[in-house]
Design a protein around this motif. Structure first.
Motif, PDB file in Angstrom:
ATOM      1  N   VAL A 176       0.827  -1.209   0.000  1.00 18.94           N
ATOM      2  CA  VAL A 176       0.000   0.000   0.000  1.00 18.94           C
ATOM      3  C   VAL A 176       0.857   1.254   0.000  1.00 18.94           C
ATOM      4  O   VAL A 176       0.396   2.338  -0.383  1.00 18.94           O
ATOM      5  N   GLY A 177       2.098   1.148   0.441  1.00 23.94           N
ATOM      6  CA  GLY A 177       3.007   2.288   0.393  1.00 23.94           C
ATOM      7  C   GLY A 177       2.553   3.448   1.272  1.00 23.94           C
ATOM      8  O   GLY A 177       1.947   3.263   2.327  1.00 23.94           O
ATOM      9  N   ASP A 178       2.824   4.672   0.792  1.00 21.82           N
ATOM     10  CA  ASP A 178       2.515   5.867   1.573  1.00 21.82           C
ATOM     11  C   ASP A 178       1.017   6.111   1.731  1.00 21.82           C
ATOM     12  O   ASP A 178       0.619   6.906   2.576  1.00 21.82           O
ATOM     13  N   SER A 179       0.187   5.423   0.943  1.00 22.47           N
ATOM     14  CA  SER A 179      -1.262   5.653   1.049  1.00 22.47           C
ATOM     15  C   SER A 179      -1.811   5.243   2.405  1.00 22.47           C
ATOM     16  O   SER A 179      -2.907   5.654   2.779  1.00 22.47           O
ATOM     17  N   VAL A 180      -1.044   4.456   3.170  1.00 24.12           N
ATOM     18  CA  VAL A 180      -1.495   4.047   4.506  1.00 24.12           C
ATOM     19  C   VAL A 180      -1.723   5.275   5.391  1.00 24.12           C
ATOM     20  O   VAL A 180      -2.539   5.240   6.323  1.00 24.12           O
ATOM     21  N   GLN A 181      -1.022   6.368   5.104  1.00 23.73           N
ATOM     22  CA  GLN A 181      -1.186   7.586   5.897  1.00 23.73           C
ATOM     23  C   GLN A 181      -2.560   8.224   5.681  1.00 23.73           C
ATOM     24  O   GLN A 181      -3.021   9.012   6.502  1.00 23.73           O
ATOM     25  N   VAL A 182      -3.220   7.890   4.580  1.00 19.07           N
ATOM     26  CA  VAL A 182      -4.557   8.421   4.295  1.00 19.07           C
ATOM     27  C   VAL A 182      -5.630   7.525   4.881  1.00 19.07           C
ATOM     28  O   VAL A 182      -6.533   7.998   5.584  1.00 19.07           O
ATOM     29  N   HIS A 183      -5.545   6.225   4.595  1.00 18.49           N
ATOM     30  CA  HIS A 183      -6.632   5.320   4.977  1.00 18.49           C
ATOM     31  C   HIS A 183      -6.339   4.461   6.199  1.00 18.49           C
ATOM     32  O   HIS A 183      -7.251   3.880   6.786  1.00 18.49           O
ATOM     33  N   GLY A 184      -5.074   4.339   6.588  1.00 20.11           N
ATOM     34  CA  GLY A 184      -4.739   3.553   7.764  1.00 20.11           C
ATOM     35  C   GLY A 184      -4.817   2.054   7.583  1.00 20.11           C
ATOM     36  O   GLY A 184      -4.742   1.294   8.550  1.00 20.11           O
ATOM     37  N   ILE A 185      -4.949   1.586   6.343  1.00 21.62           N
ATOM     38  CA  ILE A 185      -5.066   0.148   6.060  1.00 21.62           C
ATOM     39  C   ILE A 185      -3.688  -0.390   5.714  1.00 21.62           C
ATOM     40  O   ILE A 185      -3.074   0.045   4.738  1.00 21.62           O
ATOM     41  N   THR A 186      -3.200  -1.335   6.497  1.00 19.81           N
ATOM     42  CA  THR A 186      -1.827  -1.817   6.346  1.00 19.81           C
ATOM     43  C   THR A 186      -1.749  -3.066   5.475  1.00 19.81           C
ATOM     44  O   THR A 186      -2.735  -3.771   5.251  1.00 19.81           O
ATOM     45  N   ASP A 187      -0.534  -3.361   5.018  1.00 19.32           N
ATOM     46  CA  ASP A 187      -0.282  -4.592   4.259  1.00 19.32           C
ATOM     47  C   ASP A 187      -0.631  -5.820   5.100  1.00 19.32           C
ATOM     48  O   ASP A 187      -1.183  -6.798   4.586  1.00 19.32           O
ATOM     49  N   GLU A 188      -0.312  -5.767   6.394  1.00 17.23           N
ATOM     50  CA  GLU A 188      -0.578  -6.897   7.282  1.00 17.23           C
ATOM     51  C   GLU A 188      -2.082  -7.163   7.381  1.00 17.23           C
ATOM     52  O   GLU A 188      -2.515  -8.324   7.409  1.00 17.23           O
ATOM     53  N   PHE A 189      -2.877  -6.096   7.423  1.00 19.56           N
ATOM     54  CA  PHE A 189      -4.324  -6.247   7.506  1.00 19.56           C
ATOM     55  C   PHE A 189      -4.889  -6.874   6.235  1.00 19.56           C
ATOM     56  O   PHE A 189      -5.846  -7.645   6.276  1.00 19.56           O
ATOM     57  N   LEU A 190      -4.313  -6.542   5.096  1.00 21.00           N
ATOM     58  CA  LEU A 190      -4.861  -6.970   3.807  1.00 21.00           C
ATOM     59  C   LEU A 190      -4.376  -8.341   3.346  1.00 21.00           C
ATOM     60  O   LEU A 190      -4.902  -8.887   2.382  1.00 21.00           O
ATOM     61  N   VAL A 191      -3.407  -8.912   4.046  1.00 31.08           N
ATOM     62  CA  VAL A 191      -2.755 -10.117   3.531  1.00 31.08           C
ATOM     63  C   VAL A 191      -3.725 -11.285   3.367  1.00 31.08           C
ATOM     64  O   VAL A 191      -3.573 -12.091   2.427  1.00 31.08           O
ATOM     65  N   ASP A 192      -4.743 -11.401   4.209  1.00 34.41           N
ATOM     66  CA  ASP A 192      -5.679 -12.527   4.100  1.00 34.41           C
ATOM     67  C   ASP A 192      -6.987 -12.144   3.413  1.00 34.41           C
ATOM     68  O   ASP A 192      -7.941 -12.919   3.388  1.00 34.41           O
ATOM     69  N   LYS A 193      -7.043 -10.928   2.857  1.00 29.54           N
ATOM     70  CA  LYS A 193      -8.262 -10.474   2.203  1.00 29.54           C
ATOM     71  C   LYS A 193      -8.313 -10.998   0.762  1.00 29.54           C
ATOM     72  O   LYS A 193      -7.289 -11.342   0.175  1.00 29.54           O
ATOM     73  N   PRO A 194      -9.498 -11.095   0.161  1.00 29.04           N
ATOM     74  CA  PRO A 194      -9.612 -11.647  -1.198  1.00 29.04           C
ATOM     75  C   PRO A 194      -8.980 -10.737  -2.244  1.00 29.04           C
ATOM     76  O   PRO A 194      -8.934  -9.519  -2.070  1.00 29.04           O
TER      77      PRO A 194
END
Length: 256
Positions: free
Chosen positions: A75-93
Protein backbone atom coordinates in the motif's frame (compact mmCIF):
# COMPACT_ATOMS: atom_id res chain seq x y z
CA UNK A 1 -25.38 -11.03 10.67
CA UNK A 2 -23.29 -10.18 7.60
CA UNK A 3 -20.85 -13.03 8.15
CA UNK A 4 -23.72 -15.53 8.27
CA UNK A 5 -25.18 -13.95 5.17
CA UNK A 6 -21.89 -14.41 3.35
CA UNK A 7 -21.70 -18.08 4.32
CA UNK A 8 -25.34 -18.77 3.48
CA UNK A 9 -24.96 -17.38 -0.03
CA UNK A 10 -21.53 -18.93 -0.67
CA UNK A 11 -19.87 -15.53 -0.76
CA UNK A 12 -16.31 -14.93 0.30
CA UNK A 13 -16.37 -14.34 4.09
CA UNK A 14 -14.84 -10.90 3.58
CA UNK A 15 -17.74 -9.70 1.40
CA UNK A 16 -20.17 -8.00 3.76
CA UNK A 17 -23.62 -7.33 2.30
CA UNK A 18 -26.54 -6.12 4.39
CA UNK A 19 -30.10 -6.51 3.19
CA UNK A 20 -32.58 -3.63 3.06
CA UNK A 21 -34.62 -3.00 6.19
CA UNK A 22 -36.76 -0.29 4.54
CA UNK A 23 -38.83 -1.39 1.56
CA UNK A 24 -38.75 1.18 -1.23
CA UNK A 25 -39.70 1.01 -4.91
CA UNK A 26 -37.89 3.07 -7.51
CA UNK A 27 -34.49 3.59 -9.16
CA UNK A 28 -31.52 2.56 -7.01
CA UNK A 29 -28.83 5.06 -6.12
CA UNK A 30 -25.61 3.85 -4.52
CA UNK A 31 -23.46 6.28 -2.55
CA UNK A 32 -19.99 4.86 -3.09
CA UNK A 33 -16.40 5.37 -2.02
CA UNK A 34 -13.16 3.48 -2.59
CA UNK A 35 -9.73 3.43 -0.97
CA UNK A 36 -6.70 2.70 -3.12
CA UNK A 37 -2.94 2.21 -2.96
CA UNK A 38 -2.38 5.51 -4.76
CA UNK A 39 -3.75 8.04 -7.22
CA UNK A 40 -2.81 6.49 -10.57
CA UNK A 41 -4.76 3.50 -11.85
CA UNK A 42 -2.75 3.75 -15.10
CA UNK A 43 0.50 3.09 -13.20
CA UNK A 44 -0.57 -0.01 -11.31
CA UNK A 45 -2.34 1.38 -8.25
CA UNK A 46 -5.16 -0.88 -7.06
CA UNK A 47 -8.37 -0.75 -5.01
CA UNK A 48 -8.08 -1.98 -1.42
CA UNK A 49 -11.58 -1.13 -0.10
CA UNK A 50 -15.05 -0.55 -1.54
CA UNK A 51 -18.09 0.67 0.36
CA UNK A 52 -21.53 1.52 -1.02
CA UNK A 53 -24.91 2.19 0.60
CA UNK A 54 -28.26 2.03 -1.18
CA UNK A 55 -30.73 4.90 -1.45
CA UNK A 56 -34.16 4.81 -3.10
CA UNK A 57 -36.56 7.77 -3.16
CA UNK A 58 -34.01 9.78 -1.12
CA UNK A 59 -34.22 7.25 1.72
CA UNK A 60 -31.43 4.92 2.83
CA UNK A 61 -32.79 1.40 2.65
CA UNK A 62 -30.26 -0.24 4.96
CA UNK A 63 -28.73 -2.26 2.12
CA UNK A 64 -24.96 -1.91 1.73
CA UNK A 65 -21.84 -3.67 0.52
CA UNK A 66 -18.36 -3.45 2.04
CA UNK A 67 -15.22 -5.30 0.99
CA UNK A 68 -11.52 -5.13 1.83
CA UNK A 69 -9.34 -6.33 -1.05
CA UNK A 70 -5.77 -7.64 -1.27
CA UNK A 71 -4.17 -5.38 -3.92
CA UNK A 72 -1.32 -7.82 -4.58
CA UNK A 73 1.16 -5.00 -3.99
CA UNK A 74 2.29 -2.86 -1.02
CA UNK A 75 0.00 0.00 0.00
CA UNK A 76 3.01 2.29 0.39
CA UNK A 77 2.51 5.87 1.57
CA UNK A 78 -1.26 5.65 1.05
CA UNK A 79 -1.49 4.05 4.51
CA UNK A 80 -1.19 7.59 5.90
CA UNK A 81 -4.56 8.42 4.29
CA UNK A 82 -6.63 5.32 4.98
CA UNK A 83 -4.74 3.55 7.76
CA UNK A 84 -5.07 0.15 6.06
CA UNK A 85 -1.83 -1.82 6.35
CA UNK A 86 -0.28 -4.59 4.26
CA UNK A 87 -0.58 -6.90 7.28
CA UNK A 88 -4.32 -6.25 7.51
CA UNK A 89 -4.86 -6.97 3.81
CA UNK A 90 -2.76 -10.12 3.53
CA UNK A 91 -5.68 -12.53 4.10
CA UNK A 92 -8.26 -10.47 2.20
CA UNK A 93 -9.61 -11.65 -1.20
CA UNK A 94 -8.07 -10.55 -4.47
CA UNK A 95 -10.26 -8.47 -6.77
CA UNK A 96 -10.89 -11.40 -9.09
CA UNK A 97 -12.47 -13.30 -6.18
CA UNK A 98 -15.05 -10.60 -5.39
CA UNK A 99 -15.51 -8.94 -8.79
CA UNK A 100 -18.65 -10.78 -9.93
CA UNK A 101 -20.47 -10.30 -6.61
CA UNK A 102 -19.56 -6.60 -6.49
CA UNK A 103 -20.50 -6.07 -10.14
CA UNK A 104 -23.87 -7.74 -9.59
CA UNK A 105 -24.59 -5.49 -6.61
CA UNK A 106 -23.59 -2.26 -8.39
CA UNK A 107 -24.88 -2.76 -11.93
CA UNK A 108 -27.96 -0.85 -13.01
CA UNK A 109 -27.76 1.67 -10.18
CA UNK A 110 -26.85 5.35 -10.33
CA UNK A 111 -23.47 5.74 -8.63
CA UNK A 112 -23.04 8.83 -6.44
CA UNK A 113 -19.42 9.59 -5.54
CA UNK A 114 -17.26 12.58 -4.60
CA UNK A 115 -14.79 13.18 -7.43
CA UNK A 116 -16.52 10.29 -9.17
CA UNK A 117 -14.00 10.08 -12.02
CA UNK A 118 -11.40 8.82 -9.55
CA UNK A 119 -13.57 5.98 -8.23
CA UNK A 120 -15.04 5.07 -11.61
CA UNK A 121 -11.65 4.95 -13.35
CA UNK A 122 -10.35 2.53 -10.73
CA UNK A 123 -13.52 0.40 -10.77
CA UNK A 124 -13.58 0.31 -14.58
CA UNK A 125 -9.94 -0.80 -14.60
CA UNK A 126 -10.46 -3.49 -11.96
CA UNK A 127 -13.56 -4.96 -13.60
CA UNK A 128 -11.99 -4.97 -17.05
CA UNK A 129 -8.89 -6.73 -15.67
CA UNK A 130 -11.11 -9.73 -14.85
CA UNK A 131 -13.03 -9.67 -18.13
CA UNK A 132 -16.15 -7.80 -17.01
CA UNK A 133 -17.57 -4.65 -18.65
CA UNK A 134 -16.53 -1.24 -17.41
CA UNK A 135 -18.86 -0.17 -14.59
CA UNK A 136 -19.57 3.12 -16.37
CA UNK A 137 -21.21 1.09 -19.16
CA UNK A 138 -23.89 -0.31 -16.83
CA UNK A 139 -24.35 2.53 -14.31
CA UNK A 140 -25.20 6.20 -14.36
CA UNK A 141 -22.91 8.51 -12.38
CA UNK A 142 -23.43 11.63 -10.23
CA UNK A 143 -20.29 13.51 -9.18
CA UNK A 144 -20.99 15.41 -5.97
CA UNK A 145 -17.72 17.34 -6.36
CA UNK A 146 -18.89 18.76 -9.69
CA UNK A 147 -22.30 19.45 -8.14
CA UNK A 148 -20.68 21.28 -5.22
CA UNK A 149 -18.47 23.37 -7.53
CA UNK A 150 -21.52 24.51 -9.48
CA UNK A 151 -23.37 25.44 -6.28
CA UNK A 152 -20.39 26.97 -4.46
CA UNK A 153 -17.96 28.31 -7.10
CA UNK A 154 -14.60 29.49 -5.81
CA UNK A 155 -15.01 27.78 -2.43
CA UNK A 156 -13.46 24.69 -0.90
CA UNK A 157 -15.59 21.70 -1.85
CA UNK A 158 -13.80 18.77 -0.27
CA UNK A 159 -16.00 16.34 1.62
CA UNK A 160 -14.75 17.79 4.92
CA UNK A 161 -15.53 21.34 3.75
CA UNK A 162 -19.05 20.34 2.69
CA UNK A 163 -19.63 18.61 6.02
CA UNK A 164 -18.83 21.91 7.77
CA UNK A 165 -20.84 24.02 5.32
CA UNK A 166 -23.97 21.91 5.62
CA UNK A 167 -23.47 21.28 9.35
CA UNK A 168 -23.46 17.50 8.95
CA UNK A 169 -23.06 15.72 12.32
CA UNK A 170 -19.38 15.10 12.97
CA UNK A 171 -17.88 11.62 12.83
CA UNK A 172 -14.38 10.45 13.67
CA UNK A 173 -12.45 10.66 10.39
CA UNK A 174 -8.91 10.16 11.68
CA UNK A 175 -8.61 7.80 8.72
CA UNK A 176 -10.78 7.78 5.62
CA UNK A 177 -12.83 4.58 5.42
CA UNK A 178 -14.89 3.76 2.34
CA UNK A 179 -18.15 2.90 4.12
CA UNK A 180 -17.83 5.81 6.56
CA UNK A 181 -17.19 8.27 3.73
CA UNK A 182 -20.18 6.87 1.82
CA UNK A 183 -22.40 7.44 4.86
CA UNK A 184 -21.12 11.02 5.23
CA UNK A 185 -21.55 11.64 1.51
CA UNK A 186 -25.18 10.49 1.66
CA UNK A 187 -25.87 13.26 4.22
CA UNK A 188 -24.03 15.83 2.08
CA UNK A 189 -25.82 14.77 -1.13
CA UNK A 190 -29.25 15.02 0.49
CA UNK A 191 -28.38 18.44 1.93
CA UNK A 192 -27.06 19.74 -1.41
CA UNK A 193 -30.05 18.51 -3.42
CA UNK A 194 -32.80 19.08 -0.86
CA UNK A 195 -34.27 22.42 -2.00
CA UNK A 196 -37.59 23.50 -0.55
CA UNK A 197 -41.23 22.78 -1.38
CA UNK A 198 -42.70 25.35 -3.77
CA UNK A 199 -46.24 26.73 -3.65
CA UNK A 200 -45.99 27.74 -7.31
CA UNK A 201 -48.45 25.32 -8.92
CA UNK A 202 -47.25 26.09 -12.45
CA UNK A 203 -43.71 25.25 -11.38
CA UNK A 204 -44.90 22.08 -9.71
CA UNK A 205 -46.61 21.00 -12.93
CA UNK A 206 -43.42 21.71 -14.83
CA UNK A 207 -41.45 19.66 -12.31
CA UNK A 208 -43.40 16.57 -13.34
CA UNK A 209 -41.27 16.53 -16.46
CA UNK A 210 -38.07 18.07 -15.07
CA UNK A 211 -36.54 17.81 -11.61
CA UNK A 212 -35.69 21.19 -10.09
CA UNK A 213 -34.06 21.26 -6.67
CA UNK A 214 -33.60 25.05 -6.52
CA UNK A 215 -35.26 27.17 -3.84
CA UNK A 216 -38.10 29.40 -4.98
CA UNK A 217 -39.75 32.16 -2.95
CA UNK A 218 -43.38 32.76 -3.88
CA UNK A 219 -45.43 35.63 -2.41
CA UNK A 220 -49.02 34.67 -1.61
CA UNK A 221 -51.64 37.41 -1.19
CA UNK A 222 -54.24 36.01 1.19
CA UNK A 223 -56.94 37.99 3.03
CA UNK A 224 -57.63 36.44 6.42
CA UNK A 225 -60.93 37.05 8.24
CA UNK A 226 -60.77 38.83 11.64
CA UNK A 227 -62.99 37.29 14.30
CA UNK A 228 -63.50 39.47 17.41
CA UNK A 229 -64.08 37.84 20.83
CA UNK A 230 -67.53 37.92 22.41
CA UNK A 231 -68.30 39.81 25.62
CA UNK A 232 -68.31 36.49 27.48
CA UNK A 233 -64.87 35.56 26.08
CA UNK A 234 -63.48 38.99 27.02
CA UNK A 235 -64.73 38.60 30.59
CA UNK A 236 -63.22 35.08 30.85
CA UNK A 237 -59.88 36.49 29.64
CA UNK A 238 -59.94 39.29 32.22
CA UNK A 239 -60.68 36.80 35.00
CA UNK A 240 -57.77 34.61 33.93
CA UNK A 241 -55.37 37.60 33.80
CA UNK A 242 -56.43 38.72 37.29
CA UNK A 243 -55.89 35.23 38.70
CA UNK A 244 -52.46 35.04 37.06
CA UNK A 245 -51.38 38.40 38.53
CA UNK A 246 -52.60 37.47 42.02
CA UNK A 247 -50.76 34.13 41.88
CA UNK A 248 -47.44 35.40 40.48
CA UNK A 249 -47.38 38.92 41.88
CA UNK A 250 -46.38 40.46 38.57
CA UNK A 251 -48.17 41.94 35.54
CA UNK A 252 -49.40 39.48 32.92
CA UNK A 253 -48.07 39.78 29.42
CA UNK A 254 -51.60 39.30 28.02
CA UNK A 255 -53.25 42.06 30.13
CA UNK A 256 -55.03 44.69 28.06
Amino acid sequence: DTADTAKDTNLHPHIHITTATLEQHGPRQLILDTETTGFYYQDGDRIIEVGAIEMINRKLTGSSIHIYINPEKPVGDSVQVHGITDEFLVDKPKYAEIAHTLFEYLQGAEIIAHNANFDMNFLNMEFQRVGLPALSEVCGVVDTLALAKSKHPGQKNSLDALVRRYEIPARDRTFHGALLDAEILSDVYLAMTGGQVSFDMDALSHNDQQTDTSIRRVQLNVTLPVISPSEEENQAHENWVQQYQEKHGEPCLFAK
